[in-house]
Design a protein around this motif. Structure first.
Motif, PDB file in Angstrom:
ATOM      1  N   LYS A 147       0.855  -1.176   0.000  1.00  0.00           N
ATOM      2  CA  LYS A 147       0.000   0.000   0.000  1.00  0.00           C
ATOM      3  C   LYS A 147       0.894   1.230   0.000  1.00  0.00           C
ATOM      4  O   LYS A 147       1.672   1.433   0.926  1.00  0.00           O
ATOM      5  CB  LYS A 147      -0.899   0.007   1.237  1.00  0.00           C
ATOM      6  CG  LYS A 147      -1.768   1.242   1.314  1.00  0.00           C
ATOM      7  CD  LYS A 147      -2.627   1.206   2.540  1.00  0.00           C
ATOM      8  CE  LYS A 147      -3.578   2.381   2.563  1.00  0.00           C
ATOM      9  NZ  LYS A 147      -4.471   2.309   3.713  1.00  0.00           N
ATOM     10  N   THR A 162      -0.253   9.360  -9.849  1.00  0.00           N
ATOM     11  CA  THR A 162      -0.388   7.934 -10.114  1.00  0.00           C
ATOM     12  C   THR A 162       0.767   7.454 -10.985  1.00  0.00           C
ATOM     13  O   THR A 162       1.384   6.419 -10.723  1.00  0.00           O
ATOM     14  CB  THR A 162      -1.715   7.669 -10.844  1.00  0.00           C
ATOM     15  OG1 THR A 162      -2.770   8.213 -10.087  1.00  0.00           O
ATOM     16  CG2 THR A 162      -1.937   6.189 -11.040  1.00  0.00           C
ATOM     17  N   LEU A 183      -1.611  -1.142  -4.001  1.00  0.00           N
ATOM     18  CA  LEU A 183      -2.674  -0.149  -3.961  1.00  0.00           C
ATOM     19  C   LEU A 183      -2.022   1.216  -3.809  1.00  0.00           C
ATOM     20  O   LEU A 183      -1.157   1.403  -2.963  1.00  0.00           O
ATOM     21  CB  LEU A 183      -3.612  -0.401  -2.773  1.00  0.00           C
ATOM     22  CG  LEU A 183      -4.592   0.743  -2.519  1.00  0.00           C
ATOM     23  CD1 LEU A 183      -5.758   0.653  -3.473  1.00  0.00           C
ATOM     24  CD2 LEU A 183      -5.083   0.738  -1.095  1.00  0.00           C
ATOM     25  N   ILE A 184      -2.426   2.141  -4.660  1.00  0.00           N
ATOM     26  CA  ILE A 184      -1.918   3.511  -4.539  1.00  0.00           C
ATOM     27  C   ILE A 184      -3.038   4.375  -3.993  1.00  0.00           C
ATOM     28  O   ILE A 184      -4.130   4.393  -4.552  1.00  0.00           O
ATOM     29  CB  ILE A 184      -1.458   4.050  -5.905  1.00  0.00           C
ATOM     30  CG1 ILE A 184      -0.427   3.117  -6.522  1.00  0.00           C
ATOM     31  CG2 ILE A 184      -0.888   5.450  -5.758  1.00  0.00           C
ATOM     32  CD1 ILE A 184      -0.061   3.474  -7.945  1.00  0.00           C
ATOM     33  N   GLN A 185      -2.768   5.033  -2.889  1.00  0.00           N
ATOM     34  CA  GLN A 185      -3.782   5.900  -2.300  1.00  0.00           C
ATOM     35  C   GLN A 185      -3.272   7.332  -2.344  1.00  0.00           C
ATOM     36  O   GLN A 185      -2.231   7.645  -1.770  1.00  0.00           O
ATOM     37  CB  GLN A 185      -4.066   5.465  -0.871  1.00  0.00           C
ATOM     38  CG  GLN A 185      -5.257   6.179  -0.283  1.00  0.00           C
ATOM     39  CD  GLN A 185      -5.278   6.045   1.209  1.00  0.00           C
ATOM     40  OE1 GLN A 185      -4.871   5.041   1.751  1.00  0.00           O
ATOM     41  NE2 GLN A 185      -5.734   7.079   1.877  1.00  0.00           N
ATOM     42  N   ILE A 186      -4.014   8.181  -3.037  1.00  0.00           N
ATOM     43  CA  ILE A 186      -3.586   9.568  -3.193  1.00  0.00           C
ATOM     44  C   ILE A 186      -4.479  10.454  -2.353  1.00  0.00           C
ATOM     45  O   ILE A 186      -5.691  10.463  -2.538  1.00  0.00           O
ATOM     46  CB  ILE A 186      -3.645   9.990  -4.670  1.00  0.00           C
ATOM     47  CG1 ILE A 186      -2.789   9.044  -5.493  1.00  0.00           C
ATOM     48  CG2 ILE A 186      -3.175  11.416  -4.837  1.00  0.00           C
ATOM     49  CD1 ILE A 186      -2.957   9.205  -6.965  1.00  0.00           C
ATOM     50  N   SER A 187      -3.878  11.162  -1.421  1.00  0.00           N
ATOM     51  CA  SER A 187      -4.705  11.990  -0.548  1.00  0.00           C
ATOM     52  C   SER A 187      -4.148  13.399  -0.491  1.00  0.00           C
ATOM     53  O   SER A 187      -2.996  13.655  -0.859  1.00  0.00           O
ATOM     54  CB  SER A 187      -4.762  11.382   0.852  1.00  0.00           C
ATOM     55  OG  SER A 187      -3.471  11.125   1.305  1.00  0.00           O
TER      56      SER A 187
ATOM     57  N   ALA B 109      -1.493  -1.029 -10.739  1.00  0.00           N
ATOM     58  CA  ALA B 109      -1.964  -1.107  -9.350  1.00  0.00           C
ATOM     59  C   ALA B 109      -3.418  -0.656  -9.273  1.00  0.00           C
ATOM     60  O   ALA B 109      -3.982  -0.171 -10.246  1.00  0.00           O
ATOM     61  CB  ALA B 109      -1.101  -0.229  -8.454  1.00  0.00           C
ATOM     62  N   ALA B 110      -3.992  -0.847  -8.098  1.00  0.00           N
ATOM     63  CA  ALA B 110      -5.296  -0.247  -7.832  1.00  0.00           C
ATOM     64  C   ALA B 110      -5.036   1.157  -7.316  1.00  0.00           C
ATOM     65  O   ALA B 110      -4.124   1.364  -6.524  1.00  0.00           O
ATOM     66  CB  ALA B 110      -6.036  -1.065  -6.786  1.00  0.00           C
ATOM     67  N   VAL B 111      -5.814   2.131  -7.781  1.00  0.00           N
ATOM     68  CA  VAL B 111      -5.568   3.519  -7.381  1.00  0.00           C
ATOM     69  C   VAL B 111      -6.840   4.137  -6.832  1.00  0.00           C
ATOM     70  O   VAL B 111      -7.884   4.086  -7.481  1.00  0.00           O
ATOM     71  CB  VAL B 111      -5.067   4.364  -8.575  1.00  0.00           C
ATOM     72  CG1 VAL B 111      -4.693   5.756  -8.098  1.00  0.00           C
ATOM     73  CG2 VAL B 111      -3.894   3.697  -9.255  1.00  0.00           C
ATOM     74  N   VAL B 112      -6.756   4.708  -5.640  1.00  0.00           N
ATOM     75  CA  VAL B 112      -7.873   5.492  -5.113  1.00  0.00           C
ATOM     76  C   VAL B 112      -7.376   6.901  -4.807  1.00  0.00           C
ATOM     77  O   VAL B 112      -6.281   7.092  -4.295  1.00  0.00           O
ATOM     78  CB  VAL B 112      -8.488   4.868  -3.836  1.00  0.00           C
ATOM     79  CG1 VAL B 112      -9.240   3.605  -4.159  1.00  0.00           C
ATOM     80  CG2 VAL B 112      -7.449   4.628  -2.790  1.00  0.00           C
ATOM     81  N   VAL B 113      -8.219   7.872  -5.150  1.00  0.00           N
ATOM     82  CA  VAL B 113      -7.864   9.285  -4.949  1.00  0.00           C
ATOM     83  C   VAL B 113      -8.922   9.935  -4.085  1.00  0.00           C
ATOM     84  O   VAL B 113     -10.119   9.764  -4.311  1.00  0.00           O
ATOM     85  CB  VAL B 113      -7.849  10.046  -6.293  1.00  0.00           C
ATOM     86  CG1 VAL B 113      -7.143  11.370  -6.120  1.00  0.00           C
ATOM     87  CG2 VAL B 113      -7.227   9.225  -7.367  1.00  0.00           C
ATOM     88  N   ASP B 114      -8.481  10.695  -3.116  1.00  0.00           N
ATOM     89  CA  ASP B 114      -9.422  11.489  -2.320  1.00  0.00           C
ATOM     90  C   ASP B 114     -10.066  12.546  -3.209  1.00  0.00           C
ATOM     91  O   ASP B 114      -9.399  13.145  -4.040  1.00  0.00           O
ATOM     92  CB  ASP B 114      -8.683  12.196  -1.178  1.00  0.00           C
ATOM     93  CG  ASP B 114      -8.359  11.253  -0.045  1.00  0.00           C
ATOM     94  OD1 ASP B 114      -8.585  10.040  -0.242  1.00  0.00           O
ATOM     95  OD2 ASP B 114      -7.871  11.713   0.998  1.00  0.00           O
ATOM     96  N   VAL B 117      -8.245  15.854  -3.511  1.00  0.00           N
ATOM     97  CA  VAL B 117      -7.131  16.016  -4.444  1.00  0.00           C
ATOM     98  C   VAL B 117      -7.665  16.360  -5.832  1.00  0.00           C
ATOM     99  O   VAL B 117      -7.140  17.235  -6.524  1.00  0.00           O
ATOM    100  CB  VAL B 117      -6.294  14.718  -4.494  1.00  0.00           C
ATOM    101  CG1 VAL B 117      -5.206  14.833  -5.532  1.00  0.00           C
ATOM    102  CG2 VAL B 117      -5.721  14.415  -3.138  1.00  0.00           C
TER     103      VAL B 117
END
Lengths: 207, 194
Positions: A147, A162, A183-187, B109-114, B117
């Motif tokens: 992660k 990303t 898993l890439i989480q961008i915040s 990959a799996a990508v989640v963005v707030d 952003v």
């Protein structure tokens, strides 16, 4: 990413919610609905007498109390223990091992999760588009999954972020010879809000 | 290099875009624990023949038994409050609990963005296209909509179409899932000196 049992979380909330709703409805009904109130007035004293009789029927030696209370205490303790287990079961799922190769005649290979974590973090730390990054490894149903959470600078395109992380992951794939699911989480978050909009310390327009 | 087995991100993506409901679950559990602890304390005090904290267990049972002839104000109030709490808990447990996040497709990959952003990226783009100060551009992004509120700088003409075009282009490039539609609102009065 963690292995919290979400169905159980919802089930617990549903059960307690229903019980609360029913208790409230019963209280309100006894107080306001005439038919229920009459019935309750008729039946409740008898039930109360039965219960008191049962407590008296199982005396705790000569102490004046009853085994009934001990039983109730035991039930309460059981509920509390179960709920404590439930609470401390939340979260978890971190994993220390990234890759384990089957033993060959010359030996086995184990790659620690720290390898990937430090490699990725080191690569991402130099990126001016990202304010911060954090890498951890989780065990998702038996598969180690990386992660990568990154905090973007304000106004930065998430697509670009990303891409940056993807490039880093591809480099890691080459290094390991394996592709680890990620898993890439961008915040954004607090730091992004406080940070400067642009990363060029410009001779900015006067404000 | 062995061929990488295709890994299904379905479970991970679902869990990352939905709340785990840990907060209500833990809150409820703690409340029940406190209630049990209180009841247990009263029972122990009674068995030791000590004075009760609030009411002895037998007295509580007696009150419950004579509820049919007690005054109605207190039971009704408590009953309604309990019903309300129960309904709120049920709503919390049964709604999907989407988090303010979107997915971005990726080959690796799996990508989640707030959403935050996405909003801040759109704000920068819109401000750029509209010759406005990014600080006067407010974007709110929800599950299916992005609304850009832009206050132009006084004296600078603003082309609403150009802004809309820029925002839509960027949104298209993000390829968000669930898809987001943009709308642009330009304030009638500009701001001086920004």
């Amino acid at each position: 990413m963690n292995n919290t049992n979400r169905a159980l979380n919802r089930a617990v909330v549903i059960v307690i919610g229903l019980l609360t709703l029913l208790a409230g409805a019963a209280l309100a009904a006894i107080a306001t609905v005439a038919a229920v109130r009459t019935d309750y007035r008729k039946e409740a004293p008898a039930a109360h007498a039965d219960l008191s009789g049962w407590f008296k029927a199982v005396p705790l030696f000569g102490t004046g109390t009853s085994w009934g209370w001990i039983l109730i205490l035991a039930a309460l303790v059981l509920i509390v223990v179960l709920l404590l287990v439930f609470i401390f079961r939340q979260g978890h799922g971190h994993h220390d091992i990234l890759l384990r190769e089957d033993a060959t005649p010359s030996g086995a290979t184990v790659i620690d999760a720290d390898v990937a974590q430090q490699a990725i973090q080191h690569d991402l730390d130099g990126r001016p588009e990202l304010l911060a990054s954090h890498v951890s490894t989780y065990d998702v149903r038996g598969t180690p999954v990386l992660k990568v959470s990154v905090t973007c600078r304000r106004g930065e395109s998430p697509r670009r972020a990303t891409q940056l992380v993807e490039n880093t992951l591809t480099a890691l794939d080459t290094l390991l010879g394996r592709q680890i699911p990620a898993l890439i989480q961008i915040s954004g978050g607090f730091r992004a809000r406080l940070s400067r909009r642009t990363r060029v310390a410009g001779t900015a327009r006067a404000r | 290099m062995s061929t990488p087995a295709p890994y299904s991100y379905r479970r991970i993506l679902r869990r990352e875009t939905h709340s785990s409901r840990a907060v209500p679950a833990i809150t409820v559990a703690v409340a029940v624990i406190l209630l049990c602890a209180y009841a247990g304390t009263e029972i122990v005090l009674m068995m030791l023949n000590r004075r009760a904290l609030l009411a002895a267990p037998q007295d509580m049972l007696t009150t419950l038994g004579t509820l049919g002839s007690a005054p109605v104000a207190a039971p009704v109030t408590i009953g309604i409050l309990l019903m309300l709490a129960g309904i709120l808990l049920l709503i919390g447990a049964l709604t999907p609990g989407r988090r303010a996040r979107h997915q971005i497709p990726s080959g690796r990959a799996a990508v989640v963005v707030d959403n935050e952003v996405i909003a801040s990226a759109l704000a920068r783009q819109a401000a750029h296209a509209g010759n406005a100060n990014p600080d006067n551009t407010v974007v709110s992004v929800s599950a299916h909509r992005a609304i850009v509120h832009l206050t132009p700088t006084s004296g600078t003409p603003v082309q609403s179409d150009a802004i809309k075009e820029a925002v839509q282009q960027q949104l298209a490039a993000f390829e968000l899932y669930p898809p987001v539609r943009a709308s642009v609102v330009i304030a009638a009065a500009g701001k001086v000196g920004s």
